[in-house]
Write an enzyme that holds these catalytic residues in place. Sequence first.
Site, PDB file in Angstrom:
ATOM      1  N   LYS A  15      42.187  27.479  39.121  1.00  0.00           N
ATOM      2  CA  LYS A  15      41.395  28.671  39.439  1.00  0.00           C
ATOM      3  C   LYS A  15      40.509  28.320  40.619  1.00  0.00           C
ATOM      4  O   LYS A  15      40.193  27.155  40.840  1.00  0.00           O
ATOM      5  CB  LYS A  15      40.528  29.058  38.242  1.00  0.00           C
ATOM      6  CG  LYS A  15      40.047  30.491  38.259  1.00  0.00           C
ATOM      7  CD  LYS A  15      41.076  31.465  37.702  1.00  0.00           C
ATOM      8  CE  LYS A  15      40.673  32.888  37.928  1.00  0.00           C
ATOM      9  NZ  LYS A  15      41.559  33.839  37.232  1.00  0.00           N
ATOM     10  N   ASP A  45      41.966  37.805  41.718  1.00  0.00           N
ATOM     11  CA  ASP A  45      41.148  37.950  40.498  1.00  0.00           C
ATOM     12  C   ASP A  45      40.026  38.912  40.895  1.00  0.00           C
ATOM     13  O   ASP A  45      40.174  39.659  41.880  1.00  0.00           O
ATOM     14  CB  ASP A  45      40.608  36.589  40.024  1.00  0.00           C
ATOM     15  CG  ASP A  45      39.967  36.644  38.640  1.00  0.00           C
ATOM     16  OD1 ASP A  45      40.701  36.719  37.647  1.00  0.00           O
ATOM     17  OD2 ASP A  45      38.720  36.623  38.540  1.00  0.00           O
TER      18      ASP A  45
END
Length: 449
Positions: free
Chosen positions: A122, A162
Site C-alpha cells: 500500500k 484508493d
Amino acid sequence: MTEIMELITSRDPGEKEFHQAVEEVLETVQPVLDRNPHYRKLAILERITEPERVIMFRVPWVDDQGQVQVNRGFRIEMNSAIGPYKGGLRFHPSVNLSILKFLAFEQVFKNALTTLAMGGGKGGSDFDPKGKSDDEVMRFCQSFMMELFRHIGPNTDVPAGDIGVGAREIGFLFGMYKRLRNEFTGVLTGKSLGWGGSLIRPEATGYGCVYFAAEMLATKDESLEGKTCLVSGAGNVAQYAVEKLIELGANVVTMSDSSGYIYDEEGIDEEKLVFVKRLKNVRRGRIREYAEEYKEAVYTEADPSADHNPLWDHKADCAFPCATQNEINGKDANNLVHNGVRLVCEGANMPSTLEAIDIFLEHQLFYAPGKASNAGGVAVSGLEMAQNSMRLNWPREEVDYRLQNIMKSIHRTCLDTSAEYGESGNYLAGANIAGFVKVVDAMLDQGLV
Ligand code: NDP
C-alpha cells in the site's frame, strides 16, 4: 499473542491503526497457532507483522501560485510470499505510516483470499487532491512518480487507486512512469479503458461487496430485494455498491462524504445516482448538493466532536460502510443493531472498530470484514494484470462473471474455514484464518527470507 502485541506497540508506539489491524487478525488466528506450535520457533508472527520494505520520500511540487509545496510519499511493500506487491495508493491529508501499514497488512490477507497470485502493499501521500486544479494534481503525481518508479514494476510491485486516487491520478502517474522507463507495461491498475484498463475495474469493489452480501443472505434463502440499505461514502466504492443494490431491488437511503450525509427516505434511484456520479466525478462537489436538488432528502452536517455518526442511526436491514476506517464505533454498532440491521458488509477497509465488531458478532449479525467483502477491486486488478500480460481485453460480461465467481469463492472459503476451525458462520475468523494459512505456508516454503 499478548507478547507480539507488546512487541509491536513498543516498537512503533504511535501506530494505532496498524496495532488495531494486527490485533484483529491475531485474535482470530489463535486456533491455527495452537495446531502449529512450530510457528513460534519460526517467528511467523514477528515476520508477518514486519513490512519487507518501507519506502518514504519527499515529493516537491509547484502550485498554481508558483509556490513550492512539499508532501511526503510512501510505499509499504508488506509481503511478497504469493506474488508481486499489490495494493492501492491513497492521497489524503490523514495519510501516515500507521494508516498505510494497516492497509498493507490487510491487503496481504485480502489478496490471498482472491485466489490470484498477488502479495500485499500500500502507498500514498498526505497530499490532498480536494480543491486542487487538474494541473496541480498532475504536477504532484509526476513528482510522486519520479521517485516511486524505481521501486515498482509489473513483476515487482503494482499500485492501484484508493481514496483520492481515481482514473485522473492513475493517468498522470502512468504517463510519468512510461516516460521515465520508456516502456508500456501493466505497472499500475485502474487505468482507463483506451490504454490498458479493464472493463468492470471501476465497478469491481462496490459490485463485489454487494455480490458478497447477496451470498451471505442466500445462505438463509433471502435476497437483497426490498431491503433498506444504509451506505456511507460517495466515492468509487459507494457509487458502485449503490448501483448494484438498486439493480438488485434494494432501497438505498443514505450516502455521505466527509462533510456530512444525506438521508432520502424515498430511496436513491438510478437517476439520482447519475446526479451523484456527475457531482462527485465531474464537478467534484459536495454531497450536500443532493439535498438541494432532491427536496425529499435531508442533509446532516458532520460533527467531528460527536460520539456517534447519525448516518448509522436509521431503521434499515443492511449497512454498507464504504467511506473510510473506523467510521462505525461501538455506539454506532449498537444503533445499527437496535434499528434492525442484520447485515453489515464492509466496502471500506477496517470501517468498524474492534468494539463494533464484537457487538456485531455478539448479536450474530451477518458481518463481512472488508478484507473478504471488498476484495473484488483487487481481484479485478489482478485480472487487469493478466489481460495486460496477454495484451488482450476481455468483454464486460466475462470480467463480471469472473468477479462474481471470485466473490462466491471467497464467501465459500470464509464459511468453510470458519467451520473447520470451530467458528461456524464467523466470516471474520474464516477470512483471517484462510488468508493467514495461505501466506504463512508460502513463507515457510520459501525459507527464512
Ligand atoms: P474515494 O476517494 O473514491 O471515496 C471516498 C469516500 O469516502 C468519499 O466520499 C470521501 O468523502 C469519504 N471519506 C474519505 N475519508 C473520510 C473521512 N475521514 N470521513 C468521512 N468520509 C470520508 O475512495 P474509494 O471509494 O476508492 O475508497 C473508499 C474505501 O474503500 C476506503 O476505505 C478504501 O481503502 C476502500 N477500498 C477501495 C477500493 C477501490 O477499489 N477503490 C478497493 C478496496 C477497498 P470526501 O470526498 O469528502 O473526502
